[in-house]
Scaffold this active site. Structure first.
Site, PDB file in Angstrom:
ATOM      1  N   ARG A  16     -16.825 -18.496 -37.957  1.00  0.00           N
ATOM      2  CA  ARG A  16     -16.897 -17.697 -36.735  1.00  0.00           C
ATOM      3  C   ARG A  16     -16.840 -18.607 -35.491  1.00  0.00           C
ATOM      4  NH1 ARG A  16     -17.783 -12.174 -35.079  1.00  0.00           N
ATOM      5  NH2 ARG A  16     -17.824 -11.766 -37.302  1.00  0.00           N
ATOM      6  N   HIS A  55     -20.088  -0.357 -22.084  1.00  0.00           N
ATOM      7  CA  HIS A  55     -20.791   0.193 -23.235  1.00  0.00           C
ATOM      8  C   HIS A  55     -20.977   1.704 -23.030  1.00  0.00           C
ATOM      9  CE1 HIS A  55     -23.564   0.710 -26.452  1.00  0.00           C
ATOM     10  NE2 HIS A  55     -24.590   0.987 -25.672  1.00  0.00           N
ATOM     11  N   ARG A  75     -16.208  -7.386 -30.774  1.00  0.00           N
ATOM     12  CA  ARG A  75     -16.771  -8.647 -31.264  1.00  0.00           C
ATOM     13  C   ARG A  75     -17.764  -9.179 -30.249  1.00  0.00           C
ATOM     14  NH1 ARG A  75     -15.117  -9.268 -36.569  1.00  0.00           N
ATOM     15  NH2 ARG A  75     -12.981  -8.486 -36.692  1.00  0.00           N
ATOM     16  N   ALA A 112     -25.652 -13.345 -24.719  1.00  0.00           N
ATOM     17  CA  ALA A 112     -25.550 -13.554 -26.166  1.00  0.00           C
ATOM     18  C   ALA A 112     -26.008 -12.346 -26.978  1.00  0.00           C
ATOM     19  CB  ALA A 112     -26.358 -14.791 -26.558  1.00  0.00           C
ATOM     20  N   GLY A 113     -26.623 -11.359 -26.342  1.00  0.00           N
ATOM     21  CA  GLY A 113     -27.158 -10.222 -27.076  1.00  0.00           C
ATOM     22  C   GLY A 113     -26.137  -9.104 -27.256  1.00  0.00           C
TER      23      GLY A 113
HETATM   24  C1  GRF Z   1     -15.247   2.591 -25.029  1.00  0.00           C
HETATM   25  O1  GRF Z   1     -16.076   3.710 -24.978  1.00  0.00           O
HETATM   26  C2  GRF Z   1     -16.041   1.318 -25.059  1.00  0.00           C
HETATM   27  O2  GRF Z   1     -17.172   1.354 -24.283  1.00  0.00           O
HETATM   28  C3  GRF Z   1     -16.412   1.252 -26.507  1.00  0.00           C
HETATM   29  O3  GRF Z   1     -15.238   1.638 -27.179  1.00  0.00           O
HETATM   30  C4  GRF Z   1     -14.494   2.496 -26.333  1.00  0.00           C
HETATM   31  C5  GRF Z   1     -13.143   1.878 -26.172  1.00  0.00           C
HETATM   32  O4  GRF Z   1     -12.232   2.812 -25.702  1.00  0.00           O
HETATM   33  N1  GRF Z   1     -16.896  -0.048 -26.888  1.00  0.00           N
HETATM   34  P1  GRF Z   1     -10.733   2.405 -25.336  1.00  0.00           P
HETATM   35  O5  GRF Z   1     -10.228   1.523 -26.468  1.00  0.00           O
HETATM   36  O6  GRF Z   1     -10.750   1.676 -24.039  1.00  0.00           O
HETATM   37  O7  GRF Z   1      -9.999   3.699 -25.261  1.00  0.00           O
END
Ligand code: GRF
Length: 207
Positions: free
Chosen positions: A72, A116, A98, A149-150
């Site tokens: 990794r 997120h 990732r 890092a979280g």
């Molecule tokens: C988004 O909701 C993002 O926050 C999450 O996965 C989704 C990705 O959507 N991690 P896209 O690939 O931009 O349509």
């Protein structure tokens, strides 16, 4: 924040899938006043819609697969140098599935943001919409944060609230969140690149 001699700040976007957040950035970046140039789009897998969106827009792409490296850490170092080749002012993780590793954070920590689909610190990880629905919250949303890092723990740049409806499915709720997420991402990436920003402990301030 723009690199000396250029009028727009440069951004590398990393994706793993559909790429609708990437598309929103690509569309915004067609307007010179937005002040952001997408220098490249990288992915941890090939054959995804996110890469096709980039190619259609004439944006350079690269793929860096975990499976192509013995460890990794080697993958992380390779990803870091591929991103670094484009000398971005800001790195945007837009549905990139990732975690950034040590090498990546050493080079791009403090200038990498992620989005997120939940209101941090609630429901970190990849099941944000499902966990919000299962928990029975009436309001969820999305969070833009500076990567550390979280897992979805970094200092918060922006959040948008989204109502949960009684008849929501995970897919319907996630789509409602993503509508807000795309607007938030475009708005704040633009501001961060055009104006610069600082992070003091957990407080993010856009200049
Ligand atoms: C988004 O909701 C993002 O926050 C999450 O996965 C989704 C990705 O959507 N991690 P896209 O690939 O931009 O349509």
């Amino acid at each position: 924040m723009p690199t000396t001699g250029s009028t727009a700040g440069s951004v590398v976007v990393l994706v793993s899938g559909h790429g609708s957040n990437l598309q929103a950035l690509i569309d915004a970046a067609t307007h010179p006043a937005y002040g952001v140039r997408i220098a490249a789009v990288g992915a941890d897998r090939g054959d995804i819609q996110g890469l096709s969106r980039a190619r259609r827009a004439g944006v350079p792409t690269f793929v860096c697969r975990v499976a192509d490296f013995a460890t990794r850490a080697q993958w992380d170092a390779a990803l870091t140098s591929q991103v670094a080749a484009y000398r971005p002012d800001l790195v945007v993780l837009a549905g990139f599935m990732r975690l950034a590793g040590d090498a990546f954070l050493a080079q791009f920590g403090g200038r990498t943001v992620n989005t997120h689909p939940a209101l941090s610190p609630s429901f970190p990880g990849i099941q944000g919409p499902r966990e919000a629905l299962d928990y029975g919250v009436k309001v969820t949303g999305c969070t833009l944060f500076v990567v550390d890092a979280g897992v979805d723990t970094g200092p918060i740049v922006a959040q948008r609230a989204v109502s949960v409806h009684d008849d929501d499915t995970v897919e319907i709720l996630h789509e409602r969140i993503k509508t807000q997420e795309r607007q938030m991402l475009v708005d704040y990436v633009g501001r961060m690149v055009r104006n610069g920003f600082s992070v003091t402990e957990r407080k993010v301030t856009i200049s």
